[in-house]
Each structure stands twice: as structure tokens, then as C-alpha cells.
Design a protein around this motif. Sequence first.
Motif, PDB file in Angstrom:
ATOM      1  N   ARG A 287       0.835  -1.193   0.000  1.00 63.99           N
ATOM      2  CA  ARG A 287       0.000   0.000   0.000  1.00 63.99           C
ATOM      3  C   ARG A 287       0.871   1.245   0.000  1.00 63.99           C
ATOM      4  N   GLU A 291      -2.906   5.253   0.526  1.00 65.90           N
ATOM      5  CA  GLU A 291      -3.802   4.119   0.749  1.00 65.90           C
ATOM      6  C   GLU A 291      -3.766   3.675   2.203  1.00 65.90           C
ATOM      7  N   PHE A 292      -2.595   3.763   2.830  1.00 66.82           N
ATOM      8  CA  PHE A 292      -2.480   3.379   4.234  1.00 66.82           C
ATOM      9  C   PHE A 292      -3.295   4.322   5.117  1.00 66.82           C
ATOM     10  N   ALA A 296      -8.620   2.751  -0.184  1.00 59.98           N
ATOM     11  CA  ALA A 296      -8.811   2.714  -1.634  1.00 59.98           C
ATOM     12  C   ALA A 296     -10.181   3.234  -2.050  1.00 59.98           C
ATOM     13  N   HIS A 317      -9.135  -1.298   4.531  1.00 59.88           N
ATOM     14  CA  HIS A 317      -8.965  -1.410   3.091  1.00 59.88           C
ATOM     15  C   HIS A 317      -9.602  -0.229   2.356  1.00 59.88           C
ATOM     16  N   GLY A 320      -8.718   3.341   5.181  1.00 61.00           N
ATOM     17  CA  GLY A 320      -7.389   3.463   5.755  1.00 61.00           C
ATOM     18  C   GLY A 320      -7.381   3.491   7.275  1.00 61.00           C
TER      19      GLY A 320
END
Length: 409
Positions: A287, A291-292, A296, A317, A320
Motif C-alpha cells: 500500500r 492508501e495506508f 482505496a 482497506h 485506511g
Amino acid sequence: MSPGRTDHTSRIVGTAWGLLILNTLGSAGAKTIVPLPRSLIQMVTMGALVAAFALALAVNLRLRIRASAFVFLLTLLLVVSVISSASLESGFGALFRCARLALFVTTLWLLSRWWDGGLTFVRHHIRMYFAVLGSVAAGLVISPGAAMPELYGGRLVGALWPLTPPQIGQYAAVIIGLTVLLVLGRRTDRVSAAVVVVPALVLLALTHTRTATLGLFTGLALAIGSLVLTSAAARRFFAWAVLCAAVAAVGFSSALQAWFLRGQSQENFTSLTGRAKVWDALLAAPRSTSEFLFGAGLGDKSFGGLPIDNSWLAVYHEQGMTGVVLVAAIIIVLGGVALLRPPSLQRACAIFLISYCAIASYTEAGLGDASPYLLHLAVAASLLAAPPPATPEVTARRIPRWARTSEVT
């Protein structure tokens, strides 16, 4: 406000709450007796959300809302969802889901005006989910084969409306727990409670849903435990429940074990029906920093084409670590407020709902998007809200004799 006007407003608020529940039933599930196109189901559920918003706005045109840490944190989660979905990594569907979540949260803000620490929304919750379970029972009577298909291992599904076994188990467990607490608090009679609890228990058993069963018993134990010191009825119920559990554990251990395992192998059981493999793959996926932190974007709660079935990993996911922190804050704030409240039936119901959602979050997704779990927590928030201040009585002012108007004789 006149009594007639108050009753009319209460009915509209209850209808709006029922429409919110209809919106969160979802559009994916088992095959129904009469095939329903998914587009039609989505039209009904989204139409229900729009109608709920319209009704809430109609009875709250002055936009009077109550301060609510729960809905405020949901609003922050919505902002994070928009940020994560703006990149369109999850497609244009992510923006649609953001719009749905925005309408959902706005409707909760509008309805928060009636969150007064009473049991009104608990009763709305029970009535609507009992109606949903009624449709499940009707499907079972009409077509047992369609209601308990081999595709789901003979577990109960919705044959009239596409509902999965975990959904049915969740709805049954929640209304069982709330109804039992209402009986202990003497807010309903035993006959009315039996009409709700007995059929719901049967449907829960037919779903073979372990998460819902564990959440029901654990949540009830914590909720009743909070009443033990102040309620003799709670103490008697707790004692009988412990005795019955001990007898069942000894006399029906093999039957309970068979029900619990659902015919699965030891390997499949220890991997939580394959969930652990999806979780490991999701955590191992590379990631970026963005994204972390923000995920997403809102999706269908799946990874690699397989359901995530874990609220915390689904939020990680899609929204984040920021989303995970906000969801954790929701649970912690509600739980903390519940613990600080003095013992009461409202507090016990809130503890049951919060603990149930916390337990179910391990094997079910939904805490990061419009879902029944957020509605359960919203009911808990309504129970923990401080009652509105009483309107001060207007006392008659004494007028001196010299200031009074003399009568004309």
C-alpha cells in the motif's frame, strides 16, 4: 404541540426509521422464490433512503438537531470516505456509495432531534426487524426448499427478499436481546415478548449463525449484569440463565457441538470458513502512504473478489487507518458514555447493542458504511442521549392592588 400533532410526528419519525432499515437490507443474497432483478432491489432500497431523508426533513424543516458525538464521528468518517474515493481507484461506484452514506448520515442528523434517552427508537427497531423476520418465516412456509437451499448448506435464507443467513441471524439476535431487556424492565408484557422472542429464536437456530448467537448471549450477559445490582428481575433471570446454560452444556453437548460446527472440518473451522486467508492476503498487499492513511475508497467490502467479512479490515482497506481510528472512537465513546451512566433499562439496551456490534465486527463488515450495525449504534446513541431540559413552569405574577384595573360598576 398538541397530542394529535405529536402522535403524527412520531409516526412519521418511525416510518423514516423503518425506511432506513429497509435501505440497509442490501441487494445481494439467496435466490428468491420469485426472481427479483438486482436493479429493482437497488431501486427499492435507494428509494427508501431518499424517502427517509424526505420524511425526516419534512418533520424537521427548521433543521433542529441534537449534539451527538456519534453522528459527528460518522460525519468525519464520511469526509474520509470522500477523500479516499476521489481517486476513483474503486471506480465511480465509490462516489455513489459516498452519496448514499452522506444521505444516510444527514438523515440521522435530522432524526437526532428526537433522541431523548427514551425507548422510542428501540420499539421502532424491534417492530421493523420483526416485520423483516416475518417475511423470512413466510418464505420458509411457502417454499422450504428455497428458504433452506443446499447452496448455503441447508441454512435459512430469505426466500421472498434476498437475505443471507448472517443477516437473518443478526436481526433475530438483536430483537431477541432488546425484547428480553424490555421484559426485565417491565416495559412490555410476557405474552407480547413471547410472540417476538420464540419465533426469532427458531429462525436464529435455523440460520446456524455462530456470530449472532455469541453476540446475543454475550451482549445479554453484559446488559443484564449492568442491572443486577438494581433489579430483582434481572437477578432472577441471570440465575435461571446460568442454570439452564449449565444443564444444556451437560445434557446437549453433542447436539450443541454439531450445531456449532455446521458439518465443517477442523481446518475450515479454525480458518473461520476461509476468512483468515482473505485477511492475510489483504494485510500482506502493498500500500502507498495515501492508501495506508485513507484507503482505496468505498467498495463492496471485498478483496480479490472474496468478501472481507471483518469490519476493521474492511474499513482499513476502504478508508485506511484514519477510518479505523474513527470507527474505534465511535465504539469507545459510546461504550464510555454507557459505563458512566447510572444503571437503567436504557443503559442496559445500549450496552447490549454496543457489545453486539463490537463482537460481530470480527466476522462481519459494516461499521464503515451505511449498514444495520450503524443503525444499532444509532439506537444506542439515542438511548444514551440526555433528556431535553424540562420547560420551566410559568408562575403567576402577583399584581399589587393599586396597579389592578378597577372594575366599572
